[in-house]
Design an enzyme around this catalytic site. Sequence first.
Site, PDB file in Angstrom:
ATOM      1  N   ASP A 209      13.111  90.934 -19.663  1.00 18.13           N
ATOM      2  CA  ASP A 209      12.628  92.168 -20.262  1.00 18.13           C
ATOM      3  C   ASP A 209      11.588  92.793 -19.334  1.00 18.13           C
ATOM      4  O   ASP A 209      10.881  92.088 -18.608  1.00 18.13           O
ATOM      5  CB  ASP A 209      11.942  91.879 -21.597  1.00 18.13           C
ATOM      6  CG  ASP A 209      12.920  91.596 -22.728  1.00 18.13           C
ATOM      7  OD1 ASP A 209      14.142  91.590 -22.486  1.00 18.13           O
ATOM      8  OD2 ASP A 209      12.444  91.369 -23.855  1.00 18.13           O
TER       9      ASP A 209
ATOM     10  N   HIS B 248      15.756  84.544 -16.946  1.00 16.35           N
ATOM     11  CA  HIS B 248      17.066  83.926 -17.096  1.00 16.35           C
ATOM     12  C   HIS B 248      17.947  84.233 -15.890  1.00 16.35           C
ATOM     13  O   HIS B 248      17.660  85.140 -15.105  1.00 16.35           O
ATOM     14  CB  HIS B 248      17.739  84.424 -18.376  1.00 16.35           C
ATOM     15  CG  HIS B 248      17.069  83.963 -19.636  1.00 16.35           C
ATOM     16  ND1 HIS B 248      17.750  83.364 -20.682  1.00 16.35           N
ATOM     17  CD2 HIS B 248      15.767  84.011 -20.033  1.00 16.35           C
ATOM     18  CE1 HIS B 248      16.919  83.075 -21.657  1.00 16.35           C
ATOM     19  NE2 HIS B 248      15.700  83.465 -21.289  1.00 16.35           N
TER      20      HIS B 248
ATOM     21  N   SER C  98       4.269  89.207 -15.025  1.00 15.34           N
ATOM     22  CA  SER C  98       4.268  89.460 -13.598  1.00 15.34           C
ATOM     23  C   SER C  98       5.531  90.186 -13.200  1.00 15.34           C
ATOM     24  O   SER C  98       5.974  91.093 -13.888  1.00 15.34           O
ATOM     25  CB  SER C  98       4.084  88.174 -12.802  1.00 15.34           C
ATOM     26  OG  SER C  98       3.794  88.486 -11.462  1.00 15.34           O
TER      27      SER C  98
END
Length: 281
Positions: free
Chosen positions: A88, A144, A247
């Site tokens: 995200d 992921h 980050s």
Amino acid sequence: MSLITALTYALPHRLLSSLARSLAYSDSPRTRQWLIDTVTRRFGVDLSEAAESDPRAYATFNAFFTRALKPGVRVPDPDPRALLMPADGRVSQCGPIEQGRIFQAKGRSFTAAELLGNDAAAAPYANGLFATVYLSPKDYHRVHMPWTGRLRETVHVPGRLFSVGPAAVARVPRLFARNERLVCHFDTDFGPMAVVMVGALLVSGVETVWSGEEIPAYGDRITTKNWTSEEIVLERFEEMARFNYGSTVVVLLPPGVAALEPSLGPEQPVRLGQALARRPA
């Protein structure tokens, strides 16, 4: 350059990040709850998506920050040819790697070799593709796999811990090639793929699913680990790592294997699992 960005050149990056880490891992109920409430309110964290929606159920602020999502909240693009968005966040930049250089912002760029810490490792990505995704404090902070890959090598590259927010990205030259980072090299059915976890001021914590905490400890020299004998294979969309506070993640792909989604552009909000690029039919 803003005063805050200018100050980051002089600030003791690792000391500040170490102090922030102490707060993030504190089990003091008052400290934990103040941090969780402050971040939730200031950044608009949507806890309805979290596997644990009660903010008081987290043992530490870091546990809250690296929270899991409910099953089905994020799903992979159904097209089996789609390489997936790894997290995200917002697209900082994406596009072609031109003459070995990766665009940062406003005329600034850095080389793939600088990012990866190795000229030979960067060679397969010459004229390939990159995508840089910024994770803000409100986002899900697990990263992921864009595509199924076998872990070949990790490289811990020491460096600074500048902020990676939009203001710093626009003003600090070669920012992502200067910050401390963990480079993860995978072998896939189309060739190599690199996923780079970039630390930042008050962030700097990186964990992987195969070895746990990698940063800190902070490094003073490049450290390489070979994982080929471990036969670690991670499937497309499977969790690979997480940031202990937000980050940036950078994905590098070799030339000719896929085309970036044409709708992607700078500052575009993105969600884990949506299409990043597509393989040819």
